[in-house]
Motif scaffolding. Sequence first.
Motif, PDB file in Angstrom:
ATOM      1  N   PHE A  36       0.845  -1.191   0.000  1.00 23.20           N
ATOM      2  CA  PHE A  36       0.000   0.000   0.000  1.00 23.20           C
ATOM      3  C   PHE A  36       0.883   1.243   0.000  1.00 23.20           C
ATOM      4  O   PHE A  36       1.730   1.415   0.893  1.00 23.20           O
ATOM      5  N   GLY A  37       0.677   2.111  -0.983  1.00 24.83           N
ATOM      6  CA  GLY A  37       1.448   3.359  -1.044  1.00 24.83           C
ATOM      7  C   GLY A  37       0.667   4.515  -0.444  1.00 24.83           C
ATOM      8  O   GLY A  37      -0.444   4.358   0.072  1.00 24.83           O
ATOM      9  N   ASP A  38       1.267   5.707  -0.517  1.00 26.87           N
ATOM     10  CA  ASP A  38       0.627   6.907   0.044  1.00 26.87           C
ATOM     11  C   ASP A  38      -0.721   7.179  -0.618  1.00 26.87           C
ATOM     12  O   ASP A  38      -1.672   7.614   0.044  1.00 26.87           O
ATOM     13  N   ARG A  39      -0.801   6.948  -1.930  1.00 27.43           N
ATOM     14  CA  ARG A  39      -2.050   7.201  -2.643  1.00 27.43           C
ATOM     15  C   ARG A  39      -3.172   6.293  -2.122  1.00 27.43           C
ATOM     16  O   ARG A  39      -4.283   6.750  -1.846  1.00 27.43           O
ATOM     17  N   GLU A  40      -2.868   4.998  -1.962  1.00 29.50           N
ATOM     18  CA  GLU A  40      -3.872   4.055  -1.480  1.00 29.50           C
ATOM     19  C   GLU A  40      -4.285   4.375  -0.038  1.00 29.50           C
ATOM     20  O   GLU A  40      -5.469   4.287   0.316  1.00 29.50           O
ATOM     21  N   ILE A  41      -3.309   4.775   0.765  1.00 34.88           N
ATOM     22  CA  ILE A  41      -3.612   5.144   2.160  1.00 34.88           C
ATOM     23  C   ILE A  41      -4.521   6.375   2.187  1.00 34.88           C
ATOM     24  O   ILE A  41      -5.484   6.454   2.964  1.00 34.88           O
ATOM     25  N   ALA A  42      -4.223   7.372   1.320  1.00 36.73           N
ATOM     26  CA  ALA A  42      -5.031   8.596   1.277  1.00 36.73           C
ATOM     27  C   ALA A  42      -6.473   8.284   0.881  1.00 36.73           C
ATOM     28  O   ALA A  42      -7.424   8.818   1.465  1.00 36.73           O
ATOM     29  N   ILE A  43      -6.632   7.403  -0.109  1.00 36.49           N
ATOM     30  CA  ILE A  43      -7.981   7.029  -0.554  1.00 36.49           C
ATOM     31  C   ILE A  43      -8.730   6.304   0.561  1.00 36.49           C
ATOM     32  O   ILE A  43      -9.925   6.539   0.792  1.00 36.49           O
ATOM     33  N   LEU A  44      -8.026   5.435   1.279  1.00 35.01           N
ATOM     34  CA  LEU A  44      -8.629   4.696   2.385  1.00 35.01           C
ATOM     35  C   LEU A  44      -9.073   5.660   3.494  1.00 35.01           C
ATOM     36  O   LEU A  44     -10.197   5.564   4.009  1.00 35.01           O
ATOM     37  N   LEU A  45      -8.195   6.584   3.874  1.00 34.74           N
ATOM     38  CA  LEU A  45      -8.527   7.554   4.926  1.00 34.74           C
ATOM     39  C   LEU A  45      -9.695   8.436   4.516  1.00 34.74           C
ATOM     40  O   LEU A  45     -10.567   8.765   5.330  1.00 34.74           O
ATOM     41  N   ALA A  46      -9.716   8.834   3.244  1.00 33.29           N
ATOM     42  CA  ALA A  46     -10.807   9.679   2.749  1.00 33.29           C
ATOM     43  C   ALA A  46     -12.141   8.955   2.868  1.00 33.29           C
ATOM     44  O   ALA A  46     -13.154   9.534   3.266  1.00 33.29           O
ATOM     45  N   GLY A  47     -12.135   7.644   2.532  1.00 27.50           N
ATOM     46  CA  GLY A  47     -13.362   6.866   2.615  1.00 27.50           C
ATOM     47  C   GLY A  47     -13.853   6.687   4.037  1.00 27.50           C
ATOM     48  O   GLY A  47     -15.053   6.657   4.298  1.00 27.50           O
ATOM     49  N   ILE A  48     -12.923   6.584   4.987  1.00 25.69           N
ATOM     50  CA  ILE A  48     -13.306   6.351   6.386  1.00 25.69           C
ATOM     51  C   ILE A  48     -13.701   7.654   7.085  1.00 25.69           C
ATOM     52  O   ILE A  48     -14.715   7.723   7.785  1.00 25.69           O
ATOM     53  N   HIS A  49     -12.899   8.709   6.891  1.00 25.32           N
ATOM     54  CA  HIS A  49     -13.043   9.911   7.712  1.00 25.32           C
ATOM     55  C   HIS A  49     -13.674  11.114   7.015  1.00 25.32           C
ATOM     56  O   HIS A  49     -14.090  12.055   7.690  1.00 25.32           O
ATOM     57  N   VAL A  50     -13.694  11.115   5.694  1.00 26.09           N
ATOM     58  CA  VAL A  50     -14.222  12.279   4.983  1.00 26.09           C
ATOM     59  C   VAL A  50     -15.543  11.957   4.308  1.00 26.09           C
ATOM     60  O   VAL A  50     -16.547  12.634   4.499  1.00 26.09           O
ATOM     61  N   ARG A  51     -15.559  10.931   3.521  1.00 25.45           N
ATOM     62  CA  ARG A  51     -16.775  10.572   2.795  1.00 25.45           C
ATOM     63  C   ARG A  51     -17.734   9.786   3.675  1.00 25.45           C
ATOM     64  O   ARG A  51     -18.932   9.746   3.445  1.00 25.45           O
ATOM     65  N   GLY A  52     -17.208   9.134   4.723  1.00 31.38           N
ATOM     66  CA  GLY A  52     -18.037   8.288   5.570  1.00 31.38           C
ATOM     67  C   GLY A  52     -18.967   9.085   6.464  1.00 31.38           C
ATOM     68  O   GLY A  52     -19.083  10.301   6.374  1.00 31.38           O
ATOM     69  N   SER A  53     -19.653   8.390   7.340  1.00 37.85           N
ATOM     70  CA  SER A  53     -20.572   9.060   8.264  1.00 37.85           C
ATOM     71  C   SER A  53     -20.425   8.430   9.638  1.00 37.85           C
ATOM     72  O   SER A  53     -19.923   7.319   9.792  1.00 37.85           O
ATOM     73  N   GLY A  54     -20.889   9.145  10.659  1.00 43.01           N
ATOM     74  CA  GLY A  54     -20.823   8.616  12.014  1.00 43.01           C
ATOM     75  C   GLY A  54     -19.668   9.199  12.801  1.00 43.01           C
ATOM     76  O   GLY A  54     -19.082  10.211  12.435  1.00 43.01           O
ATOM     77  N   VAL A  55     -19.315   8.517  13.891  1.00 45.55           N
ATOM     78  CA  VAL A  55     -18.321   9.049  14.824  1.00 45.55           C
ATOM     79  C   VAL A  55     -16.925   9.106  14.225  1.00 45.55           C
ATOM     80  O   VAL A  55     -16.044   9.763  14.768  1.00 45.55           O
ATOM     81  N   ARG A  56     -16.709   8.431  13.115  1.00 45.64           N
ATOM     82  CA  ARG A  56     -15.363   8.410  12.530  1.00 45.64           C
ATOM     83  C   ARG A  56     -15.081   9.664  11.699  1.00 45.64           C
ATOM     84  O   ARG A  56     -13.976   9.876  11.248  1.00 45.64           O
ATOM     85  N   LYS A  79     -16.752  13.218  -4.171  1.00 47.80           N
ATOM     86  CA  LYS A  79     -17.104  14.624  -3.959  1.00 47.80           C
ATOM     87  C   LYS A  79     -16.871  15.390  -5.258  1.00 47.80           C
ATOM     88  O   LYS A  79     -16.203  14.917  -6.180  1.00 47.80           O
ATOM     89  N   SER A  80     -17.427  16.628  -5.312  1.00 43.64           N
ATOM     90  CA  SER A  80     -17.176  17.471  -6.473  1.00 43.64           C
ATOM     91  C   SER A  80     -15.798  18.109  -6.348  1.00 43.64           C
ATOM     92  O   SER A  80     -15.268  18.282  -5.239  1.00 43.64           O
ATOM     93  N   GLU A  81     -15.232  18.479  -7.491  1.00 48.30           N
ATOM     94  CA  GLU A  81     -13.916  19.131  -7.457  1.00 48.30           C
ATOM     95  C   GLU A  81     -13.996  20.493  -6.778  1.00 48.30           C
ATOM     96  O   GLU A  81     -13.042  20.934  -6.125  1.00 48.30           O
ATOM     97  N   SER A  82     -15.146  21.165  -6.919  1.00 46.02           N
ATOM     98  CA  SER A  82     -15.312  22.466  -6.261  1.00 46.02           C
ATOM     99  C   SER A  82     -15.281  22.310  -4.742  1.00 46.02           C
ATOM    100  O   SER A  82     -14.803  23.196  -4.025  1.00 46.02           O
TER     101      SER A  82
END
Length: 314
Positions: free
Chosen positions: A37-57, A93-96
């Motif tokens: 897993f590289g930095d890109r894959e880690i960033a995508i994973l974190l985005a899915g858990i903490h940014v795009r996701g919902s709830g306490v995370r 998400k949108s680019e804007s």
Amino acid sequence: EGNTRVAVLRELDRKFHSGKFAGTFRRVTAKIVPQNFGDREIAILLAGIHVRGSGVRDWERYVQARFVFETVVGRPGKPPIMNQTQLAESMGKSESWVTRLKHAYEFALKFVEHSDSEENPRKLAADKFSVLEEISKARAIGPQLRDFDNAAHDGLRDEVFDMVLNNAFKEYRDARFLKEFHDDPDLWHQLNSGEEHIANKLAKQVETKSSSPKAKIAGLPQLIKRSFDRGEAAFDDEDVSQLQQAIDLIEDQVHEGVQPYRLAIKKAARTLNKASRADVLDLSDQDLKEFREAHSYFIGLVEAHGSGNSGSDA
């Protein structure tokens, strides 16, 4: 990678080796990622858990903005991981949306520099981030404040940062009226007074003024024009009739004591005096016939019942 968390859990497990918490901290659930897993894959994973996701995370807005900024701009010793378009796609998400958070975090970094005499400027920036974000995207004035390479705007930016430090904005919604504040020297002077939550009071004044019938009438021509430009207009004679009713009400108030028919005659005279060749050519034979008949009838009334002055006015 969670090393700190494991160390803390191990310490707690040793502390509570007996009693009701015994064994509670002995195990931890972890996500295991492949070694490649590289930095890109880690960033995508974190985005899915903490940014795009919902709830306490979910990360708070400031942390989301920092993540976006560091991903697309980089950080000391770390180059960008991906561009804004790629990050937006990976988060759904949108680019804007990505651009707005990137700009807001850049603006917050400048606030940290401005507030370096404060006890904890980074925590302060996180606490004030919703206001800073709203300021950074304010109409007209926001782009000026983010034009960091133009020294002409440095003074204005310092003023706004001092307002934030002085708690002039009670909530982020107050910053939506920053352009209106800036356009009015008196309002801007009050914002610079250092009074706590002054922007909230001024925002209510501006909002009340902008929602008045007079303000709505002033904005109506542009509103209708934009509707035409977008091809959304579906106006008909009923709309014209309603607008004419509004005009009649205003004219009755503006020209109090003047008979409505007299106003209509003056309006008709102005219309005829402004007629062009194109206007005349556009008229049908039926239009001209109706006009001549009405004119003949009206002149007959004037000659039979009007005074000399009325006749000349007509």
